[in-house]
Design an enzyme around this catalytic site. Sequence first.
Site, PDB file in Angstrom:
ATOM      1  N   CYS A 272       8.888   0.045   3.064  1.00 43.96           N
ATOM      2  CA  CYS A 272       7.567   0.424   3.562  1.00 43.96           C
ATOM      3  C   CYS A 272       7.257  -0.227   4.900  1.00 43.96           C
ATOM      4  O   CYS A 272       6.235   0.086   5.515  1.00 43.96           O
ATOM      5  CB  CYS A 272       6.500   0.066   2.539  1.00 43.96           C
ATOM      6  SG  CYS A 272       6.777   0.862   0.966  1.00 43.96           S
TER       7      CYS A 272
ATOM      8  N   SER B 134      -2.557   2.761  -3.449  1.00 46.67           N
ATOM      9  CA  SER B 134      -2.543   3.757  -2.378  1.00 46.67           C
ATOM     10  C   SER B 134      -1.838   5.019  -2.889  1.00 46.67           C
ATOM     11  O   SER B 134      -1.043   4.949  -3.817  1.00 46.67           O
ATOM     12  CB  SER B 134      -1.815   3.199  -1.161  1.00 46.67           C
ATOM     13  OG  SER B 134      -0.540   2.736  -1.536  1.00 46.67           O
TER      14      SER B 134
ATOM     15  N   LYS C 248      -5.038   2.553   1.349  1.00 47.28           N
ATOM     16  CA  LYS C 248      -5.709   3.072   0.155  1.00 47.28           C
ATOM     17  C   LYS C 248      -6.383   4.420   0.404  1.00 47.28           C
ATOM     18  O   LYS C 248      -6.270   5.326  -0.412  1.00 47.28           O
ATOM     19  CB  LYS C 248      -6.760   2.051  -0.314  1.00 47.28           C
ATOM     20  CG  LYS C 248      -7.596   2.517  -1.491  1.00 47.28           C
ATOM     21  CD  LYS C 248      -6.779   2.542  -2.763  1.00 47.28           C
ATOM     22  CE  LYS C 248      -7.424   3.361  -3.869  1.00 47.28           C
ATOM     23  NZ  LYS C 248      -7.207   4.803  -3.732  1.00 47.28           N
TER      24      LYS C 248
ATOM     25  N   HIS D 197      -0.732   6.272   2.341  1.00 48.94           N
ATOM     26  CA  HIS D 197       0.433   5.410   2.546  1.00 48.94           C
ATOM     27  C   HIS D 197       1.713   6.245   2.500  1.00 48.94           C
ATOM     28  O   HIS D 197       2.457   6.212   1.536  1.00 48.94           O
ATOM     29  CB  HIS D 197       0.432   4.314   1.463  1.00 48.94           C
ATOM     30  CG  HIS D 197       1.547   3.325   1.558  1.00 48.94           C
ATOM     31  ND1 HIS D 197       2.181   3.009   2.746  1.00 48.94           N
ATOM     32  CD2 HIS D 197       2.140   2.563   0.596  1.00 48.94           C
ATOM     33  CE1 HIS D 197       3.119   2.098   2.503  1.00 48.94           C
ATOM     34  NE2 HIS D 197       3.124   1.825   1.210  1.00 48.94           N
TER      35      HIS D 197
END
Lengths: 134, 387
Positions: free
Chosen positions: B83, B207, B332, B336
């Site tokens: 990520c 998220s 959130k 994401h």
Amino acid sequence: MSIASLWRTRQQRYSLQGETCPDCHQAIFPPRDVCPYCSEAAGPLHTMSGRGEVYSYTKMLNVPDGFLAQRPYTVALVKLEEGPMVTAQLTDISEEDVEIGMPVEMVTRKLREEGDSGEIVYGYKFRPVFAAAD
Amino acid sequence: MRNVSIVGIGQLSVGEHWDLSIRHIAHHAIAEALKEAGTEQVDALFVGNMLSGSLLRQEHLATLIADFSGQRNVEAAKIESACASGASALRIGHMAVASGMHDVVVVCGVEKMTDTTGESTTAGLATAADAEYEAAHGVSFVGLNALIMQRYMYEFDVPMDGFAGFSINAHRNGAKNANAMFQKPISLDTYVNAPMIATPINIMDSSPVCDGAAAAVLVASEQAEEFVTGHHPGAVQILASASANDTIALHDRRDPLFLEAAYVSSQKAYMQGGVTPADISFFELHDAFTIMSALSLEATGYARRGEGWHLAADDAISPDGRIPISTLGGLKSRGHPVGATGMYQIVETVQQLRGEAGQGQIADASIGMAQNIGGSGATIVTHILGG
């Protein structure tokens, strides 16, 4: 995980085989080439006792591919008595009864069925240690 | 080493883009960024992406995107660090321009997560963990964060709604961002009654899975004037760029409740930029889960250990608070799209610093910090942008 990877890690999955660092004497699981504590070359194999306690846990409701049939299940971080922590499922207990600090012991269980051909993958899970009645 | 500035940004609204493929969404962001920078040709394209291989069976992604975007005979490479792929790609672009190796670089973070089923995407995300010793036991990414959150709540005596403020703040801010996936505020009641994903993480702590792409054009600051013409709102300089790692597996951390890599990368960034936490006008942190907001605030110097969650309860994180976070919705509410997230954070930081954040504008924003986390805290990249 491929068949080759499952074969390579069999001593870890079946018997929690790790190492002891010859320099700083820390227990290490799984085996590494470099000790994470002192950066020296890691040392002789050492099989963990399989006893430990629950450091944290979660009841998994949304789960990855390959684990749908088992849903829901409880995954924990288990702090082994030798020091290392492992990620593993808890078994023989419902999530409502799990507590942080609870003593647990390793057992061998089916982890999942792999791929289309359905090879069964076994490995460690942890169950509560029940004290003998007085 | 040359100073590096951002002279163009572009982004796609985050959502479920079933009508667009990964090449389309990446091109959308790149084209917008190049248009702003007033240039058509670049020396290099660096793409931040995590899942194209596992979910779309498409690797060689940067060349696919460069081809589709009309960029031939340029350097194109994909950078992957789970990520944190977006910010990691920005760092590579930053190094390329700072070193003088390239003069004009476009960096694009892109992710397409909705072409596959929820279970496949969940399994794809779990590849950020240790495959043999974490994912093999059926723990998902939400699960790993749940393990952190459960222990945190136990050690620091946090009530069940202790993290609600992070989610409420993100949704309130996302409601002011036309590019956010969710543009609706939520109430405490909504948070408290949200269904569990992996206890104690409920759907409002987490998220969403989504698609997105965001891009920025980088040039040497000394050459930025050449790109800043006409209606262009001005260049934003990268004051600091730092990355640090930790053990890949959560269970190997010295302290699973402390983001050591966030501490190290933010300290490096503060030193590079010559700033302290008090100088930062707003902080785009990696709120993939509410627990991560608390841990990030603690590791970057805004709260003591175990007290990060108080900042949400005290409203210190709101747009007019002591340290505004997730100012345009964060992970959130904006969404994401994992490998794209780091670049959305950068694009939004640039919007704030240019005074172009619309209703979500932070007053007197002069220095912004963005922090992108890969895995359960294993790769953490911090950028500080200003003027």
